[in-house]
Design an enzyme around this catalytic site. Structure first.
Site, PDB file in Angstrom:
ATOM      1  CG  ASP A 385      19.165   3.490  23.119  1.00 51.54           C
ATOM      2  OD1 ASP A 385      19.205   2.883  24.173  1.00 51.54           O
ATOM      3  OD2 ASP A 385      20.238   4.289  22.671  1.00 51.54           O
ATOM      4  CG  ASN A 725     -16.585  -5.460 -13.984  1.00 51.37           C
ATOM      5  OD1 ASN A 725     -17.686  -5.365 -13.627  1.00 51.37           O
ATOM      6  ND2 ASN A 725     -15.685  -4.468 -14.363  1.00 51.37           N
ATOM      7  CG  ASN A 750      -8.799  -3.471 -16.312  1.00 50.43           C
ATOM      8  OD1 ASN A 750      -9.822  -3.307 -15.411  1.00 50.43           O
ATOM      9  ND2 ASN A 750      -7.783  -4.054 -15.925  1.00 50.43           N
TER      10      ASN A 750
END
Length: 942
Positions: A385, A725, A750
């Site tokens: 605006d 992997n 992991n």
């Protein structure tokens, strides 16, 4: 009788609404799709018809139609009106329940996968195994990741939400109404009903949509509804003109607007959700469209899920058929599924977003929804605006000019005396004149000590028929009348003008000259009034409107809502960062053109709301792409333009502070508001700025890109390394006589790798990356996995060969390969003396790949985080560097510990690390080469 009358009126309005709605539906592009939507169309048409009737009807007819009188409603009529037309409450956004907020924090595609894997692990490792052989580790690791991620997200969003709630507290306001038998009284706005007589004065909030009955010098600010900063005048006269917008009707005033000056009496025509304010508020409660962040994260998630669904069954069947142990194969396939799932992604995403939110809070910005940080970074179009965002949201006297358009202190002096000495409530222009004079007093002698030199004698107040006001002042024995007002009205009372240094008759030629100068100022978006003077008018006590004649026109005053000093710099900074700025305003096109020119926004064409209304969606999409400035837009038209831009593939932000901006915020990817905005606007916003400054917004956009950069780093590096992997696992499973790694090894690897990634939210991001808006691209994540993932597999396979044919035979089996070792053979000497040779062979092989996987997987963080050469041209942050190398060191020591032995790993010989170093160097060189090829092919790395 009254009750019956009100019911009949309601039925009449509804029938009229049905007819109007049916006619409009035959023309409308977007027809209501459901019974509920059609009923809503009927309701809105009835409201519009009622307001239209109110504007054009005689007051006696209107009061009779509403079942009221000049004395107001009786108590019985009040209850009937409330029952038929409803109360005056605005429906605000419903607060989310604790359960919903918890669900949003914990439920996403990745956590669903992890929860499913945790459940399967619970069955395979705990429930279905014999007593004493339960293994809780996999379940605990996965559950911990889900809990940490969800709790962190929930806590951060709750904190941000509380900060926002403090800003969203509704102001409890009362209004002065008149009711029969009770007279005038102050009541809460929520208690107002249709037919109430309302008395208004300066500073009051208009409590509902009303028809003005009586008005004196009434100026109303409608900026919250329309975006126009200049107050508009309202009168009680019947208005039969056709207007492009209902707010332009002179005898109607609307909820959400404020009385700036004057006084008035009105009758309530529409209340609550039926008001224009309420209609805008309704759009806030609609379910918002999915943002680019939500779409992007979901699409990336499904890419990874599809890869997992393909890989896991293949691994299961290969191992089941080649090894013969289907339970072991199932456990291994489950570990592969965990390995392919970036289980830390929810945590990394939340940490990135939370860090961005904390940093933005230091920049005086509240992030209501964490996802908004990334959405802010992704926007390539900022719609804003004009009022209060680009401009200062106040009227400023820009020029005080003589007839020829030259700065003239005399004009300012006379204007000051007029504004200073008037006794009525000073409007915004009077305040602007006084402030400008006070600012220039030190530099212009003519403006010093005016109030000491001049004494007020009399005044003729402003009224809307004359559209001017006059004061009479005296100094040094001479009296002078000073008048200011609308240009046309001022020309009508002037017989002379100060032209080229002398006073000359106001001929037609001079009038044309003056009107041309005024037109030029109007074209520049300025509101212009004229100033005139007359020496020695009537004697004291006999002044009247008749004295406003034969005056001398001195010059003009030009007013503007000026742009902020920071706006041009901010717009230039946004454009440098790849964000184009488009103006969507309710203000008029001339003012908008002027402001845009001052702040550096090119204006080749301005599209008006009336043009947007006639466009179909395809035309609007084309127009929205080509045009940067839209003026005189309604809230719904703003939302349509934003939707069109999003349909063209843009990520769109919208910044505004009025109720007229709420629909636009809801339609955008990220809605931005300020703490001084109306409540509905703040409810709609995702981001609330404590300063209405575009420079703060530019910082937020850069911060959002940093957040996205670090998130996509984790997604791409983890997905590609995990895929690499698992690709290696697939190859090893097919050709090795034993599993290349146990399921616990994969899950532990992991976990440690993911813990190393927890510092990614604090990583540095290359400056080149921050200059361009970034969008989620799921297909590019898939391509990245396929290109970069197998790079690590090359060296995983060389590690297999090294361990199977060199290291293990040399240090375990006296030169024998695994299939050459007889069952039950024991090692005769060394640190493994007395142990089963095959078991040690497998343990050392798995330890070798376990360590090499961690080294390659962790160092690839540094390779993939930048398209540049790592450690040389671009360095990771200190926290990331420390934690990644700590992770490598920690995991490398595991095979040498009792814990390593307990999970089936064996110590590695020193010669292994020489081979490992060579492998890692070659891997990094190949990864750098593949990275360059990928960038050349697809244009970007991250």
């Amino acid at each position: 009788m009254v009750k019956k009358k009100i019911r009949e009126n309601a039925e009449t309005a509804f029938r009229g609404a049905a007819q109007s709605a049916q006619k409009s539906n035959t023309k409308s592009v977007n027809k209501p799709k459901s019974k509920k939507e059609f009923e809503e169309t009927l309701r809105r048409a009835g409201v519009l018809q009622r307001m239209g009737f109110a504007a054009t009807a005689k007051l006696e007819d209107l009061l009779a139609e509403l079942g009221t009188s000049y004395e107001g409603l009786t108590e019985e009529c009040v209850e009937n009106a409330r029952r038929v037309f409803g109360g005056n409450d605005i429906t605000h956004k419903k607060k989310e329940s604790l359960l919903k907020r918890l669900a949003r924090a914990f439920i996403n595609p990745f956590t669903i996968i992890l929860i499913a894997l945790a459940v399967i692990s619970a069955f395979t490792d705990i429930i279905l195994v014999e007593s004493g052989e339960e293994d809780f580790m996999a379940v605990l690791i996965i559950t911990t990741m889900v809990l940490i991620s969800g709790i962190l997200r929930f806590v951060q969003e709750t904190r941000s939400g509380r900060a926002a709630e403090n800003l969203l507290k509704l102001i409890k306001t009362t209004t002065n109404i008149e009711r029969k038998g009770f007279g005038r009284q102050e009541i809460p706005i929520s208690d107002v009903v249709v037919g109430d007589i309302v008395h208004l004065s300066a500073g009051d909030m208009i409590p509902a949509d009303i028809r003005i009955i009586r008005a004196k010098d009434l100026f109303v600010s409608q900026s919250a509804l329309t975006g126009e900063s200049v107050a508009v005048e309202k009168t009680a006269d019947i208005d039969t003109q056709k207007h492009g917008n209902l707010t332009e009707t002179a005898n109607l005033a609307f909820m959400g607007s404020n009385v700036i000056s004057g006084s008035a009496t009105g009758v309530v025509v529409v209340t609550g959700n039926g008001t224009m304010f309420g209609e805008m508020a309704r759009s806030v409660n609609e379910k918002p469209a999915k943002t680019s962040f939500e779409k992007g994260l979901n699409s990336v998630s499904w890419v990874l899920i599809r890869f997992m669904l393909v890989m896991v069954p293949i691994v299961l069947f290969i191992n089941g058929f080649t090894k013969g142990d289907w339970m072991e194969a199932l456990l291994f396939a489950l570990a592969v599924a965990v390995g392919l799932t970036p289980e830390m992604l929810p945590m990394i995403v939340t940490a990135c977003l939370a860090k961005g939110a904390v940093r933005m809070s230091k920049e005086k910005t509240i992030i209501k929804n964490l996802n908004s940080i990334q959405n802010l970074g992704s926007i390539n179009v900022l719609c804003t605006d004009k009022t209060g965002t680009l401009t200062q949201d106040k009227v400023v006297l820009l020029y005080h000019l003589n007839i020829h358009g030259q700065e003239d202190a005399r004009v300012l002096r006379h204007a000051f005396l007029n504004s200073y000495y008037q006794t009525g409530l000073k409007n915004l222009m009077d305040i602007a004149i006084i402030e400008r004079t006070q600012d220039e007093q030190n530099s212009i002698n003519e403006l010093r000590g005016l109030t000491d030199k001049f004494v007020k004698v009399d005044e003729i107040p402003f009224d809307f028929e004359r559209r001017r006001m006059s004061v009479v002042v005296e100094a040094f024995g001479k009296s002078q009348m000073i008048t200011k007002g609308a240009v046309e009205e001022m020309l009508a009372i002037c017989s002379h003008a100060e032209y080229e240094g002398s006073v000359v008759p106001l001929s037609e030629e001079v009038k044309k000259y003056i009107l041309k100068k005024v037109e030029d100022l109007n074209e520049d978006g300025m509101r212009v009034i004229a100033v005139a003077q007359k020496t020695n008018p009537s004697p004291v006590g006999t002044f009247s409107v008749a004295d406003e004649s034969d005056m001398v026109l001195m010059g003009y005053l030009a007013f503007l809502d000026p742009p902020k000093e920071s706006t041009p710099k901010a717009i230039a900074a946004l454009q440098e960062n790849g964000v184009s700025v488009k103006i969507l305003t309710g203000d008029n096109d001339k003012v908008t053109r002027c402001v845009c020119r001052q702040v550096g926004i090119p204006v080749d064409r301005i599209v008006l709301g009336t043009e947007v209304e006639k466009m179909d969606e395809e035309t609007l999409r084309t127009t929205a792409e080509a045009v940067s400035v839209f003026a005189k837009l309604s809230p719904q038209q703003k939302a349509r333009v934003i939707t069109a831009l999003r349909s063209n593939g843009h990520s769109v932000g919208y910044m505004g502070d009025g109720i007229n901006d709420a629909a636009g915020m809801k339609a955008s990817d990220v809605g931005i508001s300020v703490d001084t905005a109306v409540d509905i606007a703040k409810e709609s916003a995702d981001v609330i700025l404590l300063e209405k400054d575009l420079m703060v917004l530019e910082k937020g956009i850069v911060e959002g890109r940093k957040t996205y950069g670090n998130m996509i780093k984790y997604i791409k590096m983890t997905a590609s390394s995990n895929f690499g992997n698992m690709f290696s696992v697939l190859a090893a499973s097919a050709f090795l006589p034993f599993l290349p790694m146990l399921s616990i090894h994969i899950i532990l690897l992991n976990l440690i790798y993911d813990m190393s990634c927890t510092a990614i939210p604090w990583d540095n991001v290359d400056k080149e990356f921050l200059r361009v808006p970034r969008k989620w691209n799921a297909s590019l994540v898939g391509k990245f996995m396929l290109w970069i993932g197998p790079t690590s597999s090359v060296f995983d396979i060389t590690t297999y060969l090294l361990m199977y044919f060199v290291i293990c035979p040399q240090f375990v089996s006296n030169g024998l390969l695994f299939n050459q070792i007889a069952e039950g053979t024991l090692i005769q000497s060394g640190i493994f003396a007395g142990l089963n040779m095959r078991t040690v062979y497998i343990a050392m092989f798995q330890a070798g790949w376990f360590v090499e996987s961690m080294w390659s997987q962790t160092l690839v963080i540094h390779m993939i985080r930048t398209p540049k050469i790592p450690f040389i041209q671009s360095r990771a942050s200190l926290p990331l560097t420390l934690i990644t190398f700590t992770g490598i060191a920690f995991l490398t020591t595991i095979p040498f510990t009792a814990f390593g032995k307990s999970i089936g790993l064996a110590p590695l010989p020193s010669v292994y690390f020489a081979w490992l170093l060579l492998t890692i160097i070659l891997y990094m060189l190949l990864a750098q080469a593949m990275k360059k090829i990928f960038i050349k092919r697809y244009g970007e790395l991250l």
